[in-house]
Every structure is written in structure tokens, then in C-alpha cells.
Design an enzyme around this catalytic site. Structure first.
Site, mmCIF file in Angstrom:
data_model
loop_
_atom_site.group_PDB
_atom_site.id
_atom_site.type_symbol
_atom_site.label_atom_id
_atom_site.label_comp_id
_atom_site.label_asym_id
_atom_site.label_seq_id
_atom_site.Cartn_x
_atom_site.Cartn_y
_atom_site.Cartn_z
ATOM 1 N N ASP A 82 0.815 -1.207 0.000
ATOM 2 C CA ASP A 82 0.000 0.000 0.000
ATOM 3 C C ASP A 82 0.854 1.265 0.000
ATOM 4 O O ASP A 82 2.051 1.241 0.276
ATOM 5 C CB ASP A 82 -0.965 0.019 1.192
ATOM 6 C CG ASP A 82 -0.248 -0.137 2.537
ATOM 7 O OD1 ASP A 82 0.777 -0.846 2.589
ATOM 8 O OD2 ASP A 82 -0.704 0.447 3.534
ATOM 9 N N GLU A 140 -0.371 -2.021 5.283
ATOM 10 C CA GLU A 140 0.572 -1.884 6.393
ATOM 11 C C GLU A 140 0.447 -0.524 7.066
ATOM 12 O O GLU A 140 0.697 -0.384 8.263
ATOM 13 C CB GLU A 140 2.010 -2.093 5.901
ATOM 14 C CG GLU A 140 3.053 -2.171 7.000
ATOM 15 C CD GLU A 140 3.524 -0.829 7.530
ATOM 16 O OE1 GLU A 140 3.823 -0.728 8.730
ATOM 17 O OE2 GLU A 140 3.593 0.138 6.740
ATOM 18 N N GLU A 141 0.046 0.489 6.290
ATOM 19 C CA GLU A 141 0.037 1.861 6.790
ATOM 20 C C GLU A 141 -1.216 2.233 7.581
ATOM 21 O O GLU A 141 -1.295 3.330 8.123
ATOM 22 C CB GLU A 141 0.188 2.849 5.624
ATOM 23 C CG GLU A 141 1.462 2.701 4.809
ATOM 24 C CD GLU A 141 2.707 3.152 5.554
ATOM 25 O OE1 GLU A 141 2.590 3.598 6.714
ATOM 26 O OE2 GLU A 141 3.806 3.047 4.990
ATOM 27 N N ARG A 181 19.094 -6.304 13.454
ATOM 28 C CA ARG A 181 19.123 -6.229 14.911
ATOM 29 C C ARG A 181 18.370 -7.416 15.488
ATOM 30 O O ARG A 181 17.217 -7.680 15.112
ATOM 31 C CB ARG A 181 18.495 -4.937 15.438
ATOM 32 C CG ARG A 181 18.609 -4.864 16.972
ATOM 33 C CD ARG A 181 18.064 -3.614 17.568
ATOM 34 N NE ARG A 181 18.237 -3.620 19.021
ATOM 35 C CZ ARG A 181 19.315 -3.209 19.672
ATOM 36 N NH1 ARG A 181 20.334 -2.727 18.988
ATOM 37 N NH2 ARG A 181 19.384 -3.259 20.982
ATOM 38 N N HIS A 367 8.115 8.665 4.369
ATOM 39 C CA HIS A 367 6.875 9.407 4.585
ATOM 40 C C HIS A 367 7.030 10.900 4.271
ATOM 41 O O HIS A 367 6.324 11.733 4.839
ATOM 42 C CB HIS A 367 6.349 9.223 6.016
ATOM 43 C CG HIS A 367 5.903 7.828 6.330
ATOM 44 N ND1 HIS A 367 4.853 7.543 7.188
ATOM 45 C CD2 HIS A 367 6.342 6.625 5.902
ATOM 46 C CE1 HIS A 367 4.688 6.244 7.270
ATOM 47 N NE2 HIS A 367 5.588 5.667 6.495
#
Length: 395
Positions: A82, A140-141, A181, A367
């Protein structure tokens, strides 16, 4: 030629095709759960590669399977699809054609990389055992995240627990490099909506009002003690208010004030406790000042944790593929990502793909309306994902 070198050769050979794919997706972005044309395009691309085992998930997503030449284990690779409600300001010939919508978080690159991965896997499928699941995930957003819908799908729950791999572009990491990580990596994120209610009136006669602006000001300041005095200092926590609406005037005290923000942390127990404490704090403070405060919490993604054994193994494999100097160790990141849902119930690894290039002036943040990538990252991302997936299957 060994498997690693074969994958690198194929990634270099096929990557230019998927630069075009990425640019098409970039030109035709769609918002969360509106990715109908994106989904159709991705399915068309998969079918053209010979991938036929494809099912729909979460309305606008796809779960495809590439079967190796022999039975074996299964690994899942995920890309999100998306875009964001941002007006693009890049002067490029592949600029978004959809007004007010932009791939400003690299999901076009994630999808193109996974398609490149699929092409390479199809060429190598007789050489490996097991299956590779390709998940093109919507929304996802948009909280609570498309992943929260995927994990309820029968096609997904039937898989059981299996390794999940995902990658995300990072413009602050130079192209050609990746970052890993182990353990807790990204934060949970809950949306906060506060309505502070009082009694409006003339600004010259505040004694006849219950000033919600003053109450809201105290709430914003006092709420920070949730992080500074109530959180364990060893648990990262961030409370931020980004929107305050007091719709009065220079001489008008309004009846109410609206405050919006987010709370993020890396501990699920503290997350639950903190939100309860916040509700009590804002409610009692407003009442003590003569007003009322209503808090609505939109519960979002949990924190994202990378399974340590899997992640360290994949980091070492990435060093084999790219060279140790191109694999970075990363700090915890207080951004949120709905891949976290998968990581809460599966051995998972979510790593970062460098897409920045200072010489090409590519480095705008995620973004933002000028976000872009160095497209040579697609060759790195697609090839590395193949190497990690096949190495996981053969481990």
C-alpha cells in the site's frame, strides 16, 4: 559456480526488468485496502513468471507459493503493497499519477524486490527442497494493519509456525548495505484521541467558564510523567501529541479541545499498564480542574521482535553474500511496523535495505513527499532475499 554466485548473477541479469516494475507501481499507488489494481498487477506478474499457486488474502493481498523440486521445509517472505496519502514532489518521469497518493515508504520497492526474488526462485526451483511462500500484504500503513487481517486467514493459519523474513528500505543506509538487529527492534504503536470538555465563554470573563484549553495544556504536560517517572528506564517509551484543536478565537474560550497522539514502547506488559495509567491520569486531572476528559485508544501494532538465533544466522549469511563491511548492526527503532504481528507468533527477522545515495542526492526520509530510492537496491534486495530464503530451507 556455487549457489551464491549463481544467485548474484541472476539478480544482476534480471534486476533491470524489475526497475520497470517498481516504476509502474510507483506511478500507480493505492491506499490501504484499496490496492485492487496493484493486486491484479502483482498477480499478473507472478503468473507471467510461472507462479500459479496463488490465493487471495485480506481482500487485496496475495499469498503465492513456489515449490522446490523436492519436499522440505517452508519459509515465508513478505512485502507490503500500500501507499500513503501524500502529494509527491519528485521531478521524475515515474512520478505518481494518483493525486494525493504516493509510495513514500518504499512499498513499491518491497514488491518489486519480492517479484525479482520470485523470478530467481522459479529458475532455481529444481535445485532446492521445500517451499517458499510469497506474501504481498495490503494495508501496512493503516492501523490496526493488514497483517492483523492476514493472520486470521485460513490460508495463513494452515501454515503453522514457520520462519518469516521481511525487508524494509531505509534511506539513511547507503545503497549496497543492509542492517540487522536481534531481539526487540521496533515499537508498538497505539493511537490516542482525547476530548477535553469544559464550558466556553468570553475570554474577558474566564471565571464564568471552565477553560478546556488550560485543562488540555496541563494534560499534555502531566502526561509526559508517564514516560519520565512511571516507565522503567530500561524500557524505551515515547508519548507524543501531534495534533491539538482548540476551535475558539482570540476572545472566545471554546467548549472543548481535541488532542491526538501516539504511545510507543517495546514491552507488551508495560504497554497495557501505561495505557491504563494514562486513562486514569487524564480523567482525574480534568475532573480536578472542573472539566472532563474522554480518552479513546485505537490499539495498533505490537512491538516487533527478531528471533535472535534466526536473525544472527541471517546476518552471517548476509555477510557471506554482501561482504561483512556491507552488513550493519542497528539500534532499536521507535517506528512501528505491522510485520510485528507475524513476529509475535513465528520465528521472524525483519531487516533494513539501504537505498540512500548522497552522490545522487537520494536521501529524503520515509513518509516525505520527496522520498525516492537508488534503484540499484532492487538487485541487492531481491538477490539477498533468495539467498536468505534458500539458506533457511537448507539449514
Amino acid at each position: 559456480m556455487d549457489e551464491r554466485q549463481k544467485i548474484k548473477r541472476l539478480a544482476a541479469q534480471y534486476a533491470p526488468e524489475f526497475v520497470s516494475v517498481r516504476r509502474y507501481l510507483h506511478q500507480h499507488p493505492e491506499l490501504s485496502f484499496q490496492e485492487h489494481r496493484t493486486c491484479a498487477y502483482l498477480k499478473e506478474q507472478l503468473l507471467s513468471l510461472g507462479v500459479t499457486d496463488i490465493v487471495s488474502v485480506a481482500e487485496t493481498g496475495l499469498l503465492a507459493t513456489i515449490h522446490g523440486g523436492r519436499a522440505g521445509k517452508t519459509v515465508l517472505l513478505r512485502a507490503d503493497i500500500d501507499a500513503l496519502p501524500i502529494q509527491e514532489r519528485n521531478a521524475v518521469d515515474y512520478v505518481s499519477k494518483n493525486d494525493g497518493v504516493m509510495h513514500a515508504c518504499g512499498h513499491d520497492a518491497h514488491s518489486a524486490s519480492l517479484l525479482l526474488c520470485a523470478k530467481i526462485l522459479m529458475e532455481l526451483k529444481e535445485d532446492f527442497s521445500g517451499s517458499v511462500k510469497l506474501l504481498f500484504q495490503p494495508a501496512e500503513e493503516l492501523s490496526p494493519g493488514g497483517a492483523s487481517a492476514v493472520i486470521r486467514e485460513k490460508a495463513y493459519t494452515a501454515l503453522g509456525s514457520l520462519p518469516h523474513l521481511g525487508q524494509h528500505v531505509r534511506p539513511d543506509i547507503p545503497v549496497g548495505k543492509v542492517g540487522f538487529r536481534s531481539g526487540k527492534f521496533m515499537a508498538s504503536m497505539d493511537e490516542l484521541f482525547l476530548t477535553v470538555k469544559g464550558k466556553g465563554g468570553h475570554a474577558a470573563m474566564p471565571e464564568k467558564t471552565i477553560d478546556p484549553v488550560l485543562i488540555a495544556s496541563h494534560i499534555i504536560v502531566a502526561a509526559q510523567q508517564l514516560v519520565s517517572r512511571r516507565a522503567d528506564p530500561k524500557i524505551p517509551s515515547v508519548l507524543s501529541f501531534g495534533k491539538v484543536i482548540a476551535d475558539g478565537a482570540i476572545n472566545v474560550i471554546p467548549d472543548e479541545v481535541v488532542i491526538e497522539g501516539t504511545f510507543r514502547t517495546l514491552d507488551e506488559d508495560w504497554r497495557k499498564t501505561a495505557l491504563g495509567q494514562l486513562d486514569k491520569l487524564v480523567t482525574t486531572l480534568a475532573e480536578a480542574m472542573g472539566g472532563r476528559c474522554e480518552l479513546k485508544i485505537n490499539h495498533g501494532y505490537p512491538h516487533l521482535k527478531n528471533e535472535p538465533v534466526l536473525t544472527e544466522r541471517l546476518k552471517a549469511l548476509a555477510e557471506d553474500y554482501l561482504g561483512k563491511e556491507n552488513v550493519l548492526g542497528l539500534d532499536q527503532w521507535m517506528a512501528a511496523e505491522d510485520f510485528a504481528y507475524y513476529s509475535q507468533q513465528n520465528p521472524a527477522c525483519f531487516y533494513m535495505l539501504g537505498v540512500g545515495n548522497a552522490e545522487k542526492h537520494i536521501g529524503s526520509g520515509l513518509h516525505t513527499p520527496t522520498f525516492d530510492i537508488d534503484e540499484s537496491a532492487l538487485e541487492v534486495g531481491g538477490g539477498l532475499m533468495v539467498w536468505l530464503a534458500l539458506s533457511t530451507l537448507s539449514a
